[in-house]
Write a protein that holds these residues in place. Structure first.
Motif, PDB file in Angstrom:
ATOM      1  N   LYS A   1      -5.376  -4.570   6.634  1.00 37.31           N
ATOM      2  CA  LYS A   1      -5.306  -3.170   6.217  1.00 37.31           C
ATOM      3  C   LYS A   1      -5.118  -3.043   4.703  1.00 37.31           C
ATOM      4  CE  LYS A   1      -4.068  -1.076  10.590  1.00 37.31           C
ATOM      5  NZ  LYS A   1      -3.079  -0.351  11.411  1.00 37.31           N
TER       6      LYS A   1
ATOM      7  N   SER B   1      -8.556  -3.511   3.502  1.00 42.31           N
ATOM      8  CA  SER B   1      -9.357  -2.320   3.773  1.00 42.31           C
ATOM      9  C   SER B   1      -9.024  -1.196   2.793  1.00 42.31           C
ATOM     10  CB  SER B   1      -9.114  -1.854   5.213  1.00 42.31           C
ATOM     11  OG  SER B   1      -9.858  -0.690   5.495  1.00 42.31           O
TER      12      SER B   1
ATOM     13  N   PHE C   1       0.429   2.942   7.621  1.00 41.60           N
ATOM     14  CA  PHE C   1      -1.005   3.139   7.718  1.00 41.60           C
ATOM     15  C   PHE C   1      -1.289   4.116   8.856  1.00 41.60           C
ATOM     16  CE2 PHE C   1      -0.619  -1.014   5.742  1.00 41.60           C
ATOM     17  CZ  PHE C   1      -1.585  -0.977   4.742  1.00 41.60           C
TER      18      PHE C   1
ATOM     19  N   PHE D   1      -8.217   3.928   8.825  1.00 44.48           N
ATOM     20  CA  PHE D   1      -7.718   2.629   9.310  1.00 44.48           C
ATOM     21  C   PHE D   1      -7.743   2.610  10.840  1.00 44.48           C
ATOM     22  CE2 PHE D   1      -5.584   3.404   5.255  1.00 44.48           C
ATOM     23  CZ  PHE D   1      -5.929   2.264   4.549  1.00 44.48           C
TER      24      PHE D   1
END
Length: 527
Positions: free
Chosen positions: A335, A338, A451, A527
């Motif tokens: 993450k 990302s 997230f 996400f």
């Protein structure tokens, strides 16, 4: 110890079957097995080797009580329910590089076919017309060859084109200047490529960023008389707009192996005299089919007998003993990657990942693979946690790892820093006791945020009134704010905001946020 059992349900070569046997795997070769019979017997097997014909559905996986690994001979896993396999702890592997040379050669073949009008000339000659003066082609030597996407396949095409004495230019945000020099190509921006190229060939995955990359607007920016080749993915080119450009004569010709809808029984491009079409033959050579079959047999055998995981779609290269400790940090690393990947637009030069505290004692190679996969996936959709480092190396992206003792308030920290041609950006994360990954720092500014599926990231000047104006923009658009995390480096200095929202954020709303005084950047993150 009982030998693991593998079922081959699609056609693989005898050499691939022999690899299983030589490795000590008990293999049943049942190509073309009926789906009902497959459901009845799948519970007897530890591994399943397939091509594209077998459909591995959630219903089938419910019966696969022993199954540990699915190996796809080829790159696409559309016929496998990967989330369902992941939920059952089944590794899904593919062979992402087995078709590269074959696809690259097909692109070059279509380039020649376009340049010399070979299909039309063949049809005319075999019809007894002998229209020698009708087919006036063009030479490739000295022409400018524009490559959109210079990764594994694109780089092979580039090498072949350089050998043909073409001037090769490439647009690829992840292509480093050093890698471009090694290939003998000139790295350019998309606008430059469109304006200069005599031939354009596409070699990029289909993502939100690349869909219709050759749109009506971009086709209008191309050089008059350009010829376009697509052996990558349908949907990279607006086919209706391309037909109009062909009809007007702005585009001299097009050669397509892939189409927006396949099988392509009808298409806007079909019937045009300057179009060459083939039925998705990029991987259709004896050598390519053999290569991926041998690779998948080796990968499945290695996993079942030694626990080695290669080219996994849904899990990094770690052992069963390491998995419980690593899993939350794998999620964090991916993450963080990302996050950075969704914000990276310029040429990516390097990735530096620092592991502090207890996480530094784990298998950081797996974590780095996860981070790089997350970083590359927004543009390179087919990348997975195993292939990510190799793909990064192909593009000349330097990956650095550092481990050290904990120096701050957290027992474990991962810091991911990306360097592009224009800037350096860092993001820091940790895993709390609840096992959930969190962001605790962005660009040196402390922040604390979980997230979430949909977030807005804002970089702004720390001035009064920002929060009110931001909330007003979202409220007027009917977008609900779930959480709001803020941080700044100093009073009146630089600030960041991470805002969890419900649902997708329209571009017009992001534009409205960006128009708020003091806002430097506003991006949606998913996400």
């Amino acid at each position: 110890m009982t030998a693991p059992k593998v079922l081959i349900s699609d056609k693989l070569s005898e050499a691939a079957v022999q690899i299983f046997r030589d490795s000590g795997v008990d293999v049943d070769f049942r190509p073309g097995i009926d789906k009902d019979e497959l459901e009845q017997i799948i519970g007897n097997y530890d591994g399943l080797a397939i091509r594209s014909a077998t459909k591995v559905t959630a219903k089938l996986l419910e019966k696969a009580t022993r199954l540990k690994v699915i190996g796809r001979a080829g790159i696409g896993v559309d016929n496998v329910d990967v989330p369902a396999a992941t939920a059952r702890g089944i590794i899904v592997m593919n062979t992402p590089f087995g078709n590269s040379i074959t696809t690259a050669e097909h692109a070059i073949a279509l380039t020649f076919a376009l340049a010399r009008e070979i299909p039309a000339a063949d049809a005319s000659t075999q019809a007894g017309k002998w229209e020698k003066n009708r087919f006036m082609g063009v030479e490739l030597t000295g022409k400018t060859f524009g490559i959109i996407g210079c990764g594994n396949i694109g780089s092979i095409v580039a090498e072949r084109a350089v050998g043909l004495r073409m001037k090769v230019i490439a647009y690829d945000p992840f292509l480093s200047p050093e890698r471009a020099r090694d290939l003998g190509v000139e790295k350019v921006e998309l606008e430059d490529l469109l304006a200069r190229a005599d031939f354009i060939t596409l070699h990029t995955p289909l993502t939100e960023k690349t869909k219709n990359i050759l749109s009506a607007e971009n086709l209008a920016k191309t050089k008059k008389g350009v010829r376009i080749v697509n052996c990558a993915r349908g949907g990279l080119v607006d086919e209706v707009a391309l037909r109009a450009a062909l009809d007007s004569g702005h585009v001299a010709g097009a050669a397509f192996d892939v189409f927006t809808v396949e099988p392509a029984k009808e298409n806007p491009l079909f019937g045009h005299p300057n179009v060459v079409a083939t039925p998705h033959l990029g991987a259709a050579t004896t050598e390519a089919q053999e290569n991926v079959a041998l690779q998948v047999a080796e990968q499945i055998s290695d996993y079942l007998l030694r626990g080695a995981i290669t080219n996994a779609i849904n899990f990094p290269s770690i052992t069963a003993e390491e998995a419980p400790k690593l899993r939350p940090f794998v999620e964090l690393a991916e993450k963080l990657g990302s996050f950075a990947g969704q914000l990276t637009e310029g040429g990516l030069k390097s990735v530096r990942i620092t592991y502090e505290g207890s996480v530094a004692q784990l298998k950081v190679k797996a974590l780095t693979s996860a981070a790089v996969a997350g970083l590359l996936r927004p543009i390179l959709q087919d990348v997975n946690v195993v292939s990510a480092p190799a793909i990064a190396r192909e593009r000349g992206i330097v990956i650095e790892e550092t481990t050290r003792e904990a120096e701050g308030d957290y027992d474990a920290l991962i810091t991911l820093t990306v360097t592009t041609d224009d800037y350096e950006r860092s993001i820091v994360g940790t895993v709390f006791a609840d096992g959930k990954p969190r962001i605790v720092g962005i660009k040196g500014i402390k922040v604390d945020a979980e997230f979430a599926p949909s977030m807005i990231y804002v970089s702004n000047e720390d001035k009064p009134g920002f929060i009110g104006r931001f909330a007003t923009v979202l409220g007027d658009a009917g977008i609900n704010i779930a959480t709001f995390a803020l941080g700044r480096d100093a009073e009146g200095g630089s600030a960041v905001a991470l805002v969890q929202v419900d649902g997708k954020v329209p571009q017009a709303v992001l534009d409205g946020v960006h128009a708020i005084p003091g806002v430097k950047h506003a991006h949606q993150l998913t996400f």
